[in-house]
Design a protein around this motif. Structure first.
Motif, PDB file in Angstrom:
ATOM      1  N   CYS A   1     -33.130 -48.807 -11.875  1.00 55.70           N
ATOM      2  CA  CYS A   1     -32.830 -48.452 -13.264  1.00 55.70           C
ATOM      3  C   CYS A   1     -31.320 -48.278 -13.401  1.00 55.70           C
ATOM      4  O   CYS A   1     -30.695 -47.563 -12.621  1.00 55.70           O
ATOM      5  CB  CYS A   1     -33.544 -47.170 -13.682  1.00 55.70           C
ATOM      6  SG  CYS A   1     -33.030 -46.531 -15.298  1.00 55.70           S
TER       7      CYS A   1
ATOM      8  N   ILE B   1     -34.106 -50.300 -22.583  1.00 58.90           N
ATOM      9  CA  ILE B   1     -35.093 -49.297 -22.977  1.00 58.90           C
ATOM     10  C   ILE B   1     -34.356 -48.105 -23.591  1.00 58.90           C
ATOM     11  O   ILE B   1     -33.453 -47.548 -22.965  1.00 58.90           O
ATOM     12  CB  ILE B   1     -35.922 -48.836 -21.763  1.00 58.90           C
ATOM     13  CG1 ILE B   1     -36.687 -50.025 -21.172  1.00 58.90           C
ATOM     14  CG2 ILE B   1     -36.888 -47.714 -22.142  1.00 58.90           C
ATOM     15  CD1 ILE B   1     -37.463 -49.702 -19.909  1.00 58.90           C
TER      16      ILE B   1
ATOM     17  N   ASN C   1     -34.882 -51.934 -15.313  1.00 66.05           N
ATOM     18  CA  ASN C   1     -34.754 -51.188 -16.569  1.00 66.05           C
ATOM     19  C   ASN C   1     -33.301 -50.814 -16.798  1.00 66.05           C
ATOM     20  O   ASN C   1     -32.610 -50.380 -15.871  1.00 66.05           O
ATOM     21  CB  ASN C   1     -35.599 -49.912 -16.527  1.00 66.05           C
ATOM     22  CG  ASN C   1     -37.088 -50.193 -16.593  1.00 66.05           C
ATOM     23  OD1 ASN C   1     -37.511 -51.304 -16.894  1.00 66.05           O
ATOM     24  ND2 ASN C   1     -37.887 -49.187 -16.311  1.00 66.05           N
TER      25      ASN C   1
ATOM     26  N   GLU D   1     -38.501 -42.739 -19.805  1.00 66.24           N
ATOM     27  CA  GLU D   1     -39.347 -43.917 -19.581  1.00 66.24           C
ATOM     28  C   GLU D   1     -38.625 -44.929 -18.699  1.00 66.24           C
ATOM     29  O   GLU D   1     -39.230 -45.548 -17.813  1.00 66.24           O
ATOM     30  CB  GLU D   1     -39.705 -44.561 -20.929  1.00 66.24           C
ATOM     31  CG  GLU D   1     -40.628 -45.753 -20.837  1.00 66.24           C
ATOM     32  CD  GLU D   1     -42.008 -45.414 -20.284  1.00 66.24           C
ATOM     33  OE1 GLU D   1     -42.634 -46.301 -19.665  1.00 66.24           O
ATOM     34  OE2 GLU D   1     -42.460 -44.268 -20.450  1.00 66.24           O
ATOM     35  N   ALA D   2     -37.327 -45.099 -18.925  1.00 62.63           N
ATOM     36  CA  ALA D   2     -36.556 -46.082 -18.158  1.00 62.63           C
ATOM     37  C   ALA D   2     -36.404 -45.694 -16.696  1.00 62.63           C
ATOM     38  O   ALA D   2     -36.418 -46.551 -15.813  1.00 62.63           O
ATOM     39  CB  ALA D   2     -35.177 -46.256 -18.797  1.00 62.63           C
TER      40      ALA D   2
ATOM     41  N   TYR E   1     -31.313 -48.301 -19.281  1.00 65.12           N
ATOM     42  CA  TYR E   1     -31.340 -47.324 -20.370  1.00 65.12           C
ATOM     43  C   TYR E   1     -30.191 -47.598 -21.333  1.00 65.12           C
ATOM     44  O   TYR E   1     -29.032 -47.686 -20.940  1.00 65.12           O
ATOM     45  CB  TYR E   1     -31.224 -45.896 -19.841  1.00 65.12           C
ATOM     46  CG  TYR E   1     -30.910 -44.914 -20.949  1.00 65.12           C
ATOM     47  CD1 TYR E   1     -31.821 -44.698 -21.985  1.00 65.12           C
ATOM     48  CD2 TYR E   1     -29.685 -44.261 -20.994  1.00 65.12           C
ATOM     49  CE1 TYR E   1     -31.520 -43.831 -23.029  1.00 65.12           C
ATOM     50  CE2 TYR E   1     -29.378 -43.390 -22.028  1.00 65.12           C
ATOM     51  CZ  TYR E   1     -30.291 -43.183 -23.041  1.00 65.12           C
ATOM     52  OH  TYR E   1     -29.990 -42.345 -24.076  1.00 65.12           O
TER      53      TYR E   1
ATOM     54  N   LYS F   1     -38.115 -43.019 -14.772  1.00 65.73           N
ATOM     55  CA  LYS F   1     -39.081 -42.171 -14.056  1.00 65.73           C
ATOM     56  C   LYS F   1     -39.645 -42.805 -12.787  1.00 65.73           C
ATOM     57  O   LYS F   1     -40.012 -42.095 -11.853  1.00 65.73           O
ATOM     58  CB  LYS F   1     -40.211 -41.754 -14.989  1.00 65.73           C
ATOM     59  CG  LYS F   1     -41.078 -42.897 -15.501  1.00 65.73           C
ATOM     60  CD  LYS F   1     -42.141 -42.391 -16.466  1.00 65.73           C
ATOM     61  CE  LYS F   1     -43.043 -43.511 -16.962  1.00 65.73           C
ATOM     62  NZ  LYS F   1     -44.053 -43.026 -17.926  1.00 65.73           N
ATOM     63  N   ASN F   2     -39.739 -44.125 -12.722  1.00 66.79           N
ATOM     64  CA  ASN F   2     -40.315 -44.773 -11.541  1.00 66.79           C
ATOM     65  C   ASN F   2     -39.274 -45.437 -10.645  1.00 66.79           C
ATOM     66  O   ASN F   2     -39.626 -46.139  -9.702  1.00 66.79           O
ATOM     67  CB  ASN F   2     -41.349 -45.819 -11.982  1.00 66.79           C
ATOM     68  CG  ASN F   2     -42.556 -45.184 -12.651  1.00 66.79           C
ATOM     69  OD1 ASN F   2     -43.065 -44.169 -12.179  1.00 66.79           O
ATOM     70  ND2 ASN F   2     -43.005 -45.763 -13.750  1.00 66.79           N
TER      71      ASN F   2
ATOM     72  N   HIS G   1     -38.340 -35.647 -13.969  1.00 61.77           N
ATOM     73  CA  HIS G   1     -39.145 -36.854 -14.117  1.00 61.77           C
ATOM     74  C   HIS G   1     -38.890 -37.928 -13.060  1.00 61.77           C
ATOM     75  O   HIS G   1     -39.676 -38.865 -12.950  1.00 61.77           O
ATOM     76  CB  HIS G   1     -38.914 -37.461 -15.507  1.00 61.77           C
ATOM     77  CG  HIS G   1     -39.170 -36.507 -16.630  1.00 61.77           C
ATOM     78  ND1 HIS G   1     -40.440 -36.218 -17.084  1.00 61.77           N
ATOM     79  CD2 HIS G   1     -38.315 -35.757 -17.372  1.00 61.77           C
ATOM     80  CE1 HIS G   1     -40.362 -35.338 -18.073  1.00 61.77           C
ATOM     81  NE2 HIS G   1     -39.093 -35.040 -18.262  1.00 61.77           N
TER      82      HIS G   1
ATOM     83  N   ASP H   1     -35.562 -45.090 -24.290  1.00 65.28           N
ATOM     84  CA  ASP H   1     -36.090 -43.809 -23.832  1.00 65.28           C
ATOM     85  C   ASP H   1     -35.640 -43.580 -22.390  1.00 65.28           C
ATOM     86  O   ASP H   1     -36.058 -44.301 -21.474  1.00 65.28           O
ATOM     87  CB  ASP H   1     -37.615 -43.813 -23.934  1.00 65.28           C
ATOM     88  CG  ASP H   1     -38.236 -42.464 -23.586  1.00 65.28           C
ATOM     89  OD1 ASP H   1     -37.973 -41.960 -22.481  1.00 65.28           O
ATOM     90  OD2 ASP H   1     -38.977 -41.915 -24.414  1.00 65.28           O
TER      91      ASP H   1
END
Length: 350
Positions: free
Chosen positions: A7, A77, A38, A82-83, A40, A85-86, A109, A79
């Motif tokens: 990310c 993204i 992702n 959301e961008a 952000y 967290k993983n 998160h 959010d």
């Protein structure tokens, strides 16, 4: 080894340029990385449309890096949680004044095993005159390791695939190997150095010196005068590192993050442009940001303010006359014409 997801936290011109590299490299090293990246992006309106929607449709950051296509696996993204967290790798590339709030939002998160990388050139100061590196701030808030990437990397040139070098600062060889796979390209040569604080400090301080180089340009002076600014500025950078950073390594100043980034920024960076404009205009820094940067920030004046705060608390302003003069010119307390006197009377030994 399981594949690592990436990310990018930030999406200005440098964030978008590095997204191009990362998007291509995760595909090239598909055995190491997940294909989707992702990115952000703080949501803005661009010509009546949401900027994230435009970027994902056109695969181009039309506001901050127009004319450069991004890989289709880079997804904007709006959010932050959301961008990120993983993600296994969090690449921070945003103005340093927004890092604390951004990390606080992410804090509960993200993965405990994630690794951060800061491409952010600045630091944070406290009321007592102490300062905190951005990588350390990220580590403290997120409770994960944070590496750094700094170098002579003007974003438009990187995006156009013009050859350059950069410096990756890590704590372990394993981190260095992983990040080299993520960032290195034939036109983007990466060196790994185990000296995170000095690398990061160089990235912040060179923007202040670049304002001084721009002041010289704004006054219509030549290459010889600018060379003096670079030399004296490098002297103050080294002296600052030796005084404030434990274990500061002199050889790090000869990496891309040091003298090379200083030269590039003093000739082609946005902070050089600011210094030139400050001489030719009576507008405030905030007004100039709106006119020149289309909503982005000049980092040099913020770092200059932080340095001035630190040096004032330590009664050390006289030891760093170049840094002090540049701050005072930025806040209109000193006439740019007096800058040459600062160079003329600069002490040979700090």
């Amino acid at each position: 080894m399981s594949k690592k997801s990436v990310c990018i936290v930030g999406s200005g011109n440098w964030g978008s340029a590095i997204a191009k590299i990362i998007g291509e490299n995760v595909t090239q090293h598909s055995e190491m990385f997940e294909s989707r990246v992702n990115m952000y992006m703080y949501e803005e309106t661009f010509e009546g449309q949401k900027l994230t929607e435009v970027v994902n449709r056109e695969h181009e950051n039309v506001k901050y890096l127009p004319g450069i296509k991004l890989p289709e696996n880079v997804v904007a993204i709006p959010d932050l949680v959301e961008a990120s967290k993983n993600a296994d790798l969090l690449i921070f590339v945003m103005p340093h004044q927004f890092v604390r709030g951004t990390c606080k939002t992410m804090q509960e998160h993200i993965k405990d095993s994630a690794l951060a990388v800061s491409l952010i050139k600045g630091f944070d100061t406290a009321a007592d005159g102490s300062f905190l590196m951005i990588s350390k701030m990220i580590e403290d808030i997120l409770s994960i390791d944070c590496c750094v990437l700094m170098g002579a990397n003007l974003a438009p040139e990187v995006a156009e695939e013009q050859f350059c070098e950069t410096t990756i600062g890590c704590k372990t060889e394993e981190q260095g190997e992983l990040l080299k796979s993520l960032f290195e390209k034939p036109y983007f040569r990466c060196s790994v150095v185990m000296d995170i604080p000095t690398i990061e400090m160089c990235g912040a301080l060179k923007n202040v010196v670049a304002i001084g180089a721009g002041i010289v340009d704004g006054m219509g002076l030549g290459h010889n005068t600018k060379a003096a600014v670079l030399r004296l500025g490098l002297m103050e950078m080294v002296a600052f590192g030796e005084h404030f950073i434990d274990g500061c390594k002199e050889e790090t100043f000869f990496e891309s993050c040091g003298v090379a980034d200083l030269v590039a920024t003093c000739h082609g960076g946005r902070n050089r442009l600011l210094g030139e404009t400050v001489v030719k205009s009576d507008k405030t820094i905030r007004q100039l940001e709106k006119e020149i940067l289309r909503g982005q920030s000049f980092q040099g004046p913020l770092v200059a303010k932080d340095i001035f705060k630190v040096l004032s608390q330590k009664n050390m302003l006289e030891r760093f006359p170049l840094f002090t003069a540049i701050y005072r010119i930025c806040v209109r307390e000193m006439d740019p014409k007096d800058f040459i006197n600062c160079l003329r009377h600069h002490p040979e030994h700090l």
